[in-house]
Design a protein around this motif. Structure first.
Motif, PDB file in Angstrom:
ATOM      1  N   LEU A  99    -110.813 -52.559  32.772  1.00 35.95           N
ATOM      2  CA  LEU A  99    -111.843 -53.551  32.464  1.00 35.95           C
ATOM      3  C   LEU A  99    -113.124 -52.867  32.001  1.00 35.95           C
ATOM      4  O   LEU A  99    -113.674 -52.005  32.692  1.00 35.95           O
ATOM      5  N   GLU A 100    -113.622 -53.288  30.849  1.00 33.06           N
ATOM      6  CA  GLU A 100    -114.844 -52.720  30.285  1.00 33.06           C
ATOM      7  C   GLU A 100    -116.048 -53.624  30.507  1.00 33.06           C
ATOM      8  O   GLU A 100    -117.187 -53.153  30.443  1.00 33.06           O
ATOM      9  N   PHE A 101    -115.812 -54.903  30.722  1.00 33.03           N
ATOM     10  CA  PHE A 101    -116.910 -55.830  30.982  1.00 33.03           C
ATOM     11  C   PHE A 101    -116.365 -57.057  31.693  1.00 33.03           C
ATOM     12  O   PHE A 101    -115.161 -57.307  31.727  1.00 33.03           O
ATOM     13  N   LEU A 102    -117.262 -57.846  32.277  1.00 29.38           N
ATOM     14  CA  LEU A 102    -116.908 -59.095  32.943  1.00 29.38           C
ATOM     15  C   LEU A 102    -117.613 -60.240  32.225  1.00 29.38           C
ATOM     16  O   LEU A 102    -118.798 -60.129  31.894  1.00 29.38           O
ATOM     17  N   PRO A 103    -116.936 -61.359  31.980  1.00 30.42           N
ATOM     18  CA  PRO A 103    -117.600 -62.510  31.358  1.00 30.42           C
ATOM     19  C   PRO A 103    -118.658 -63.084  32.296  1.00 30.42           C
ATOM     20  O   PRO A 103    -118.535 -63.002  33.525  1.00 30.42           O
ATOM     21  N   TYR A 104    -119.674 -63.694  31.721  1.00 32.72           N
ATOM     22  CA  TYR A 104    -120.695 -64.353  32.526  1.00 32.72           C
ATOM     23  C   TYR A 104    -120.065 -65.467  33.355  1.00 32.72           C
ATOM     24  O   TYR A 104    -119.288 -66.271  32.853  1.00 32.72           O
ATOM     25  N   GLY A 105    -120.380 -65.476  34.638  1.00 39.62           N
ATOM     26  CA  GLY A 105    -119.929 -66.548  35.517  1.00 39.62           C
ATOM     27  C   GLY A 105    -118.466 -66.497  35.884  1.00 39.62           C
ATOM     28  O   GLY A 105    -117.933 -67.480  36.403  1.00 39.62           O
ATOM     29  N   VAL A 106    -117.781 -65.370  35.661  1.00 46.28           N
ATOM     30  CA  VAL A 106    -116.332 -65.320  35.877  1.00 46.28           C
ATOM     31  C   VAL A 106    -115.953 -65.543  37.344  1.00 46.28           C
ATOM     32  O   VAL A 106    -114.852 -66.013  37.635  1.00 46.28           O
ATOM     33  N   PHE A 107    -116.866 -65.239  38.281  1.00 49.50           N
ATOM     34  CA  PHE A 107    -116.580 -65.426  39.704  1.00 49.50           C
ATOM     35  C   PHE A 107    -117.331 -66.609  40.312  1.00 49.50           C
ATOM     36  O   PHE A 107    -117.276 -66.812  41.525  1.00 49.50           O
ATOM     37  N   ASP A 108    -118.005 -67.397  39.505  1.00 48.64           N
ATOM     38  CA  ASP A 108    -118.909 -68.430  40.029  1.00 48.64           C
ATOM     39  C   ASP A 108    -118.218 -69.493  40.869  1.00 48.64           C
ATOM     40  O   ASP A 108    -118.837 -70.066  41.774  1.00 48.64           O
ATOM     41  N   LYS A 109    -116.960 -69.807  40.582  1.00 46.50           N
ATOM     42  CA  LYS A 109    -116.254 -70.873  41.315  1.00 46.50           C
ATOM     43  C   LYS A 109    -115.544 -70.354  42.568  1.00 46.50           C
ATOM     44  O   LYS A 109    -114.987 -71.149  43.336  1.00 46.50           O
ATOM     45  N   LEU A 110    -115.591 -69.058  42.795  1.00 45.23           N
ATOM     46  CA  LEU A 110    -114.842 -68.456  43.904  1.00 45.23           C
ATOM     47  C   LEU A 110    -115.711 -68.369  45.158  1.00 45.23           C
ATOM     48  O   LEU A 110    -115.923 -67.297  45.739  1.00 45.23           O
ATOM     49  N   THR A 111    -116.169 -69.503  45.602  1.00 43.10           N
ATOM     50  CA  THR A 111    -117.101 -69.530  46.737  1.00 43.10           C
ATOM     51  C   THR A 111    -116.431 -69.185  48.061  1.00 43.10           C
ATOM     52  O   THR A 111    -117.120 -68.877  49.036  1.00 43.10           O
ATOM     53  N   GLU A 112    -115.099 -69.229  48.135  1.00 46.48           N
ATOM     54  CA  GLU A 112    -114.374 -68.876  49.358  1.00 46.48           C
ATOM     55  C   GLU A 112    -113.912 -67.418  49.357  1.00 46.48           C
ATOM     56  O   GLU A 112    -113.328 -66.960  50.350  1.00 46.48           O
ATOM     57  N   LEU A 113    -114.185 -66.693  48.290  1.00 48.22           N
ATOM     58  CA  LEU A 113    -113.683 -65.327  48.161  1.00 48.22           C
ATOM     59  C   LEU A 113    -114.299 -64.412  49.221  1.00 48.22           C
ATOM     60  O   LEU A 113    -115.517 -64.390  49.410  1.00 48.22           O
ATOM     61  N   LYS A 114    -113.424 -63.661  49.909  1.00 43.59           N
ATOM     62  CA  LYS A 114    -113.878 -62.720  50.940  1.00 43.59           C
ATOM     63  C   LYS A 114    -113.691 -61.271  50.509  1.00 43.59           C
ATOM     64  O   LYS A 114    -114.468 -60.407  50.910  1.00 43.59           O
ATOM     65  N   THR A 115    -112.655 -61.005  49.695  1.00 42.04           N
ATOM     66  CA  THR A 115    -112.380 -59.634  49.257  1.00 42.04           C
ATOM     67  C   THR A 115    -112.235 -59.607  47.739  1.00 42.04           C
ATOM     68  O   THR A 115    -111.459 -60.374  47.174  1.00 42.04           O
ATOM     69  N   LEU A 116    -112.990 -58.721  47.093  1.00 42.64           N
ATOM     70  CA  LEU A 116    -112.921 -58.547  45.638  1.00 42.64           C
ATOM     71  C   LEU A 116    -112.851 -57.052  45.347  1.00 42.64           C
ATOM     72  O   LEU A 116    -113.758 -56.293  45.712  1.00 42.64           O
ATOM     73  N   ASN A 117    -111.791 -56.636  44.706  1.00 46.29           N
ATOM     74  CA  ASN A 117    -111.594 -55.223  44.379  1.00 46.29           C
ATOM     75  C   ASN A 117    -111.736 -55.009  42.874  1.00 46.29           C
ATOM     76  O   ASN A 117    -110.950 -55.538  42.085  1.00 46.29           O
ATOM     77  N   LEU A 118    -112.732 -54.207  42.499  1.00 43.18           N
ATOM     78  CA  LEU A 118    -112.992 -53.881  41.091  1.00 43.18           C
ATOM     79  C   LEU A 118    -113.014 -52.377  40.849  1.00 43.18           C
ATOM     80  O   LEU A 118    -113.385 -51.946  39.752  1.00 43.18           O
ATOM     81  N   GLU A 119    -112.621 -51.597  41.834  1.00 39.38           N
ATOM     82  CA  GLU A 119    -112.716 -50.142  41.671  1.00 39.38           C
ATOM     83  C   GLU A 119    -111.715 -49.620  40.654  1.00 39.38           C
ATOM     84  O   GLU A 119    -110.724 -50.270  40.341  1.00 39.38           O
ATOM     85  N   ILE A 120    -112.012 -48.428  40.148  1.00 38.50           N
ATOM     86  CA  ILE A 120    -111.157 -47.717  39.186  1.00 38.50           C
ATOM     87  C   ILE A 120    -110.938 -48.575  37.937  1.00 38.50           C
ATOM     88  O   ILE A 120    -109.817 -48.911  37.556  1.00 38.50           O
ATOM     89  N   ASN A 121    -112.032 -48.943  37.287  1.00 40.99           N
ATOM     90  CA  ASN A 121    -112.020 -49.604  35.990  1.00 40.99           C
ATOM     91  C   ASN A 121    -112.974 -48.861  35.059  1.00 40.99           C
ATOM     92  O   ASN A 121    -113.320 -47.699  35.325  1.00 40.99           O
ATOM     93  N   GLN A 122    -113.400 -49.506  33.990  1.00 37.94           N
ATOM     94  CA  GLN A 122    -114.320 -48.892  33.031  1.00 37.94           C
ATOM     95  C   GLN A 122    -115.617 -49.687  32.929  1.00 37.94           C
ATOM     96  O   GLN A 122    -116.244 -49.735  31.869  1.00 37.94           O
ATOM     97  N   LEU A 123    -116.030 -50.297  34.025  1.00 42.48           N
ATOM     98  CA  LEU A 123    -117.228 -51.131  34.028  1.00 42.48           C
ATOM     99  C   LEU A 123    -118.491 -50.273  33.989  1.00 42.48           C
ATOM    100  O   LEU A 123    -118.645 -49.332  34.764  1.00 42.48           O
ATOM    101  N   ARG A 124    -119.411 -50.639  33.095  1.00 40.20           N
ATOM    102  CA  ARG A 124    -120.706 -49.954  32.990  1.00 40.20           C
ATOM    103  C   ARG A 124    -121.849 -50.825  33.503  1.00 40.20           C
ATOM    104  O   ARG A 124    -122.929 -50.338  33.778  1.00 40.20           O
ATOM    105  N   ARG A 125    -121.584 -52.102  33.608  1.00 44.07           N
ATOM    106  CA  ARG A 125    -122.579 -53.057  34.095  1.00 44.07           C
ATOM    107  C   ARG A 125    -121.850 -54.312  34.534  1.00 44.07           C
ATOM    108  O   ARG A 125    -120.655 -54.461  34.283  1.00 44.07           O
ATOM    109  N   VAL A 126    -122.561 -55.224  35.186  1.00 42.81           N
ATOM    110  CA  VAL A 126    -122.057 -56.578  35.433  1.00 42.81           C
ATOM    111  C   VAL A 126    -123.123 -57.549  34.939  1.00 42.81           C
ATOM    112  O   VAL A 126    -124.306 -57.221  34.918  1.00 42.81           O
TER     113      VAL A 126
END
Length: 323
Positions: free
Chosen positions: A143-170
């Motif tokens: 992953l090089e980028f994340l769309p705006y608001g991609v996690f906005d509806k996940l209000t119940e989310l407790k665990t989010l794993n984004l490690e080992i990608n190519q993200l430079r910003r959010v």
């Protein structure tokens, strides 16, 4: 006249065989390839070299595991009819992208494993219908980028794993709606700490320090400093990232506005870089046989009807001529 009749019969047999293959059984007990447990409602289709999602997955399936196959793409309707799923695992495949709406019917999904694929981007709104999701794994992708608001509806989310990608910003506000987040992994991404965009993430980590696990492990590209330690003076540049904005740097706008067409120098831009900036990707494969079969199975029934009608007409003509 028997030649056309035999041909029609042969077509009927072939059509039936194709339809049978396209809509074959999923579970081993029915002649399929997946292990199904009627008591737990689990379907396990791991390690069987699948190139497409099996058809006829039982509609009451609770947990669907498709790990370590050869899935390169998903049909937008791949999981339609599986609204009772609470767990879906697609880890260890070769997915490069996800079609918009592919998870829209999985409104009871609580756990989604997408790690160890080849995802370079996510469609906007891809998780919007997954309002019961508590665990989302996206690590070990590209992953090089994340769309705006991609996690906005996940209000119940407790665990989010984004490690080992190519993200430079959010994007600004990327994690603001995650009211129940307890564990967020951001390490081993090339976070660009020279750009002003990193300040949102830095401030968010500093604010959530001690209440959200693992966020402090995020480091600037090169591992020289933790993201939470970055100051406004250090993140002084206004950076434009491909695929995240359509903004054109003001220096280019000024140059173009003040120059004639003849005065603009031609800059050598490698074709692959230009395509990457536009978000273009050359398809690297054609649809596989199972995918083709699933796509056309709906038309084969119509073809069978037409063949049967043609055969009946040929028989009538044959007997009329004999009479």
């Amino acid at each position: 006249m028997m030649g056309p009749v035999l041909a029609a019969c042969l077509l009927i047999i072939l059509s039936t065989a194709w339809i049978s293959q396209a809509n074959g059984a999923t579970c081993k007990k029915d002649g399929g390839v997946c292990t199904c447990n009627d008591q737990t409602k689990n379907v396990d289709c791991s390690n069987i070299k699948l190139t497409a999602i099996p058809s006829n997955i039982p509609t009451d399936t609770d947990r669907l595991v498709l790990n370590y196959n050869k899935l390169r793409e998903l049909e937008p309707t791949a999981f339609h009819g599986l609204s009772k799923l609470t767990l879906l695992s697609l880890q260890g495949n070769k997915l490069r992208t996800l079609p918009a709406g592919v998870f829209d019917e999985l409104k009871n999904l609580e756990t989604l494993y997408l790690y160890q694929n080849q995802l370079t981007s996510l469609p906007p709104g891809i998780f919007d219908k997954l309002t019961k999701l508590t665990w989302l794994d996206l690590d070990r992708n590209q992953l090089e980028f994340l769309p705006y608001g991609v996690f906005d509806k996940l209000t119940e989310l407790k665990t989010l794993n984004l490690e080992i990608n190519q993200l430079r910003r959010v994007p600004e506000g990327a994690f603001d709606k995650l009211q129940n987040i307890k564990d967020l992994r951001l390490e081993e991404n090339p976070w660009d700490c020279s750009c002003r965009d990193i300040l949102y993430l830095s401030n968010w980590i500093r604010e959530k320090k001690g209440t959200v696990s693992n966020i402090e492990a995020a480091e600037c590209d090169g591992g020289t400093k933790a993201v939470l330690e970055i100051t406004e003076e250090e993140a002084a540049e206004d950076c434009v990232y491909p695929n995240t904005t359509t903004a054109i740097p003001t220096t280019i706008i000024t140059t173009l506005a003040s120059s004639n067409d003849d005065d603009i120098p031609e800059l050598p831009v490698p074709q692959e870089n230009f395509q990457k900036f536009l978000g273009y990707q050359e398809p690297d494969h054609l649809p596989t046989q199972p995918q083709c079969l699933m796509s056309i199975s709906g038309y084969l029934g119509l073809m069978m009807s037409l063949v049967l009608t043609s055969a009946a007409i040929l028989y009538v003509i044959h007997f009329l001529k004999k009479a």
